[in-house]
Design a protein around this motif. Structure first.
Motif, short mmCIF file in Angstrom:
data_model
loop_
_atom_site.label_atom_id
_atom_site.label_comp_id
_atom_site.label_asym_id
_atom_site.label_seq_id
_atom_site.Cartn_x
_atom_site.Cartn_y
_atom_site.Cartn_z
N UNK A 10 -16.33 8.88 -29.74
CA UNK A 10 -14.79 9.81 -30.09
C UNK A 10 -15.71 11.01 -31.41
N UNK A 11 -16.12 10.50 -32.19
CA UNK A 11 -16.25 10.32 -32.78
C UNK A 11 -17.83 11.64 -33.54
N UNK A 12 -18.43 11.62 -32.13
CA UNK A 12 -19.78 12.02 -32.22
C UNK A 12 -20.09 12.37 -30.71
N UNK A 13 -19.95 13.95 -30.55
CA UNK A 13 -19.52 13.89 -28.56
C UNK A 13 -20.99 15.08 -28.31
N UNK A 14 -22.02 15.34 -28.96
CA UNK A 14 -22.75 16.61 -29.08
C UNK A 14 -23.16 16.16 -27.65
N UNK A 15 -23.54 14.99 -27.92
CA UNK A 15 -24.39 14.33 -25.78
C UNK A 15 -23.69 15.47 -25.14
N UNK A 16 -22.17 16.18 -25.44
CA UNK A 16 -20.76 16.18 -23.89
C UNK A 16 -22.24 17.47 -23.32
N UNK A 17 -23.22 18.71 -24.19
CA UNK A 17 -23.14 19.76 -24.73
C UNK A 17 -24.45 20.00 -23.70
N UNK A 18 -25.53 18.94 -23.65
CA UNK A 18 -26.72 19.06 -22.77
C UNK A 18 -27.17 17.43 -21.89
N UNK A 19 -27.42 16.40 -23.17
CA UNK A 19 -28.26 15.22 -22.14
C UNK A 19 -27.22 14.80 -20.97
N UNK A 62 -38.56 -3.52 -13.83
CA UNK A 62 -38.36 -2.84 -12.44
C UNK A 62 -37.40 -1.44 -12.76
N UNK A 63 -36.88 -1.24 -13.91
CA UNK A 63 -36.85 0.19 -14.12
C UNK A 63 -37.60 0.54 -16.10
N UNK A 64 -37.87 2.11 -15.57
CA UNK A 64 -38.33 2.81 -17.32
C UNK A 64 -37.24 3.63 -17.90
N UNK A 65 -37.54 3.88 -19.17
CA UNK A 65 -36.52 4.69 -19.52
C UNK A 65 -36.88 4.71 -21.70
N UNK A 66 -35.85 5.31 -21.60
CA UNK A 66 -36.68 6.18 -23.19
C UNK A 66 -35.32 6.62 -24.57
N UNK A 67 -35.24 6.13 -25.41
CA UNK A 67 -34.13 6.02 -25.82
C UNK A 67 -33.98 6.58 -26.93
N UNK A 68 -33.28 6.88 -27.70
CA UNK A 68 -32.26 6.72 -29.40
C UNK A 68 -31.19 6.48 -29.81
N UNK A 69 -30.96 6.43 -30.80
CA UNK A 69 -29.75 6.50 -31.42
C UNK A 69 -28.45 8.02 -32.10
N UNK A 70 -29.21 8.53 -32.76
CA UNK A 70 -28.86 9.63 -33.07
C UNK A 70 -29.19 11.06 -33.03
N UNK A 71 -28.06 11.83 -32.71
CA UNK A 71 -27.90 12.65 -32.12
C UNK A 71 -29.16 14.09 -33.16
N UNK A 72 -29.43 13.70 -34.15
CA UNK A 72 -30.84 14.01 -35.04
C UNK A 72 -31.79 14.40 -33.86
N UNK A 73 -31.82 13.69 -32.57
CA UNK A 73 -33.13 13.59 -32.09
C UNK A 73 -33.15 14.05 -30.33
N UNK A 74 -31.77 14.68 -30.83
CA UNK A 74 -31.61 14.98 -29.66
C UNK A 74 -32.16 16.21 -28.81
N UNK A 75 -33.09 16.74 -29.14
CA UNK A 75 -33.53 18.29 -28.65
C UNK A 75 -35.14 17.64 -28.49
N UNK A 114 -18.65 11.06 -16.16
CA UNK A 114 -19.39 10.36 -14.57
C UNK A 114 -20.54 9.85 -14.95
N UNK A 115 -21.22 11.00 -16.02
CA UNK A 115 -22.66 10.76 -16.32
C UNK A 115 -23.05 9.63 -16.92
N UNK A 116 -22.39 8.66 -16.84
CA UNK A 116 -22.53 7.39 -17.55
C UNK A 116 -22.13 6.17 -17.09
N UNK A 117 -23.32 5.14 -17.21
CA UNK A 117 -23.51 4.67 -15.89
C UNK A 117 -22.95 3.18 -16.63
N UNK A 118 -23.04 3.06 -18.26
CA UNK A 118 -22.97 2.26 -18.40
C UNK A 118 -22.90 1.83 -20.12
N UNK A 119 -21.57 1.39 -20.87
CA UNK A 119 -22.24 1.28 -22.54
C UNK A 119 -22.00 0.13 -22.98
#
Length: 273
Positions: free
Chosen positions: A168-177, A135-148, A232-237
């Motif tokens: 709450x302990x790793x908020x780097x995704x707020x900056x760009x992702x 139905x849908x396609x996507x990509x994943x990762x689990x660490x902020x070191x892979x954000x770039x 607001x960008x988060x669809x589901x946790x």
């Protein structure tokens, strides 16, 4: 439970799901299988539908398939899994095996796990999406070191979903992702919302602050998940658990008031102190 739309189709998706890493890798153990069935019961009872797995998670796909196949009540699950190998043929074989284990002819969401051979697998997935196999396609990762690297793929490829870590302990995704996902019109799945369990462990035994009651939270699980959902960008946790009572507490975070990000500005320091 609240639902948020998948941007590419506007299909509503409940905001709290269930991850299966570690917790659902139980093979054919009948006691463990019964308990994981109760986890899914708690998810569905609360209005949740999203179950996220991967061939990387041992027997988790098989366990999910068995449990969904034997449920008396047939609530429609939103099943997400991943491809985690190199090469076109190996990817096809792995995804077909995942579908057999999950007991489905069509997977709601297929993701390239941890950006392994992304370009090759996305080419296959676009074909499968056109054929109705996914139905849908996507990509994943689990660490902020892979954000770039994740950002490059999100900018370059036509996707429906992106999955990454945020807590709450790793908020780097707020900056760009998170802003980029909104810009690109992507649904966002959040993994490791408890910081891999480290945040909950650090909070064990601490009393909830008085302000938790203002947003209807009875547990730290709810507080931490409402924090994630405030974006607001988060669809589901998709927190993972093997315990039904924890699934019920997690799911409750998707109900009631979810304050905006600004509400948390003077409260985050108290949580991570």
């Amino acid at each position: 439970m609240h639902a948020r739309p998948i941007p590419s189709t506007s299909q509503p998706l409940p905001v709290v799901g269930c991850g299966t890493w570690l917790g659902f890798d139980v093979g054919s153990d009948p006691v463990a299988l019964a308990q994981r069935g109760k986890v899914l019961d708690a998810l569905f009872a609360a209005g949740g539908r999203v179950i996220d797995s991967s061939p990387m998670y041992g027997s988790a796909e098989q366990v999910v398939g068995e449990l969904l196949g034997t449920r008396a009540a047939k609530e429609p699950a939103f099943v997400a899994t991943k491809v985690w190998t190199s090469g076109k043929r190996a990817g096809i074989e792995q995804m077909e095996r995942s579908m057999r284990l999950l007991g489905v002819e069509r997977v709601d969401l297929m993701q390239v796990h941890n950006l392994v051979d992304t370009h090759e697998h996305l080419a296959t997935l676009r074909e499968w999406k056109a054929q109705g196999r996914v139905g849908y396609i996507g990509v994943t990762h689990y660490t902020s070191s892979a954000y770039a690297d994740l950002e490059k793929v999100v900018r370059a490829e036509a996707l429906d979903f992106v999955q990454f870590n945020y807590s709450v302990a790793d908020r780097e995704a707020e900056q760009r992702l998170l802003p980029l996902a909104q810009e690109r019109g992507l649904a966002v799945l959040i993994n490791l919302p408890f910081g891999g369990g480290k945040v909950l462990k650090a909070l064990r035994g601490r009393r909830l602050p008085a302000w938790a009651a203002e947003i209807g939270c009875d547990t730290w699980n709810e507080v931490l998940l409402k924090f994630v959902l405030s974006q607001p960008a988060v669809t589901c946790v998709i927190p993972g658990t093997s315990r039904p009572e924890h699934m019920a507490a997690n799911a409750k975070a998707g109900e009631g008031e979810i304050p905006p990000p600004a509400w948390w500005q003077d409260k985050v320091a108290a949580i991570v102190a």
